[in-house]
Design a protein around this motif. Sequence first.
Motif: not given
Ligand code: HEM
Length: 343
Positions: A37-38, A159, A179, A192-193, A195-196, A204-205, A223, A225-226, A280, A316-317
Amino acid sequence: MTIQFNEETFRDDYSFRNSAWAIKRFPFPFHEDSYMYSVNMEQHRGGPEGSVYEKRFDLDEHYLSEMQDRALVLAEDPLRCQSLPHMTLAGWDTLELIMVSKSEDYPDLFQLHRDGDRWRWVNKPMGIDHSFTFLDETTLPCGPLEYITRQTQGDFAVLDQRDDMLWMDAGMVTTQADWSLDFDIGMNFFEWHAPVPLAHEMGIFKRALKFLLNVQQGAPARRLNWTMTVNPLLDTSPENYHKWGIQKTTLTPENIGAKQHLRVELQTFFRLPRSNALLFPIRCYLIAFQDIVTVPKWGRRLHRVVRDLPEELATYKGFIDNRPMMLDYLSEYDDGLPTSPGV
Ligand code: HEM
């Protein structure tokens, strides 16, 4: 180029396929042979011609089938689209941004005619020609957010920004990676983040939030994500886990190339003009392993990323149990040669 829209499904017989064009422009997310993650944010101001980054809202061969899938999800579960009462203006902002962007970026497919607040929207692929009054909800068949996101690929979280924080107060979420909007509605960025794994400790957050609070109108960001999905499922929601979770146990060495998909999200961030909300969009791109390995660099690299990914992330994935089988398959495509940086 003229887009041929596919007739395909993301459920039942899973007839979803990527054409050679879609494979070529797939947003492969790994710039090096490992992943962590970054705060991987960059400006969203166009990109190479034909790439998924070229337009503000990318449109591809899956458009009509994705919209049909969304309609099916909503018919079963209307709570996939929600908007708290104070978010209606942000819904209109979203409608305007998407209509203006699509009509400018794809003029042969979409048209927007504006005469003061009297607007006419033409969506040729979906056969829609609708006149309405901007900011008057009674002139649309549903709320503005639902109206336009039933016609736009990708999920959408809207948001609200207040007290130096982002709040998930509206959204259209039918193609998500496990989610739930209904669970997260009203939560803030840290909640909401929650669980990560690992990312909170890495700071990071905190940094990501600071960046997002300062996104300016007309200067969107993006950005990638995968994650991984067995079968080309768009709707991998917690609400339907009982339907898709079990499918992870159906992988075999014989079918893994066709069934295992890499799921990439192109996430973009737009400041909205009247409401000051942050839009978003999360656009999901799916690709089968057997299509990834047609690009030698991708096959090699994916093997190394999956092999070396920290256990917390693979858990987690959701692919920790299938990781050994994935590695058996992918190792056939890794000749051990070094890969150059970049995609
Ligand atoms: C995961 C929403 C912006 C990093 C998630 C999850 C949600 C979410 C709902 C799933 C969490 C769960 O497990 O329930 C959002 C929203 C954003 C936002 C609405 C915008 C406002 C960002 C940004 C980053 C980020 C800017 C930058 C680093 C992550 C990461 C995960 C995640 C690393 C885990 C993903 C994975 O491993 O598959 N986000 N996010 N998010 N988010 Fe965000």
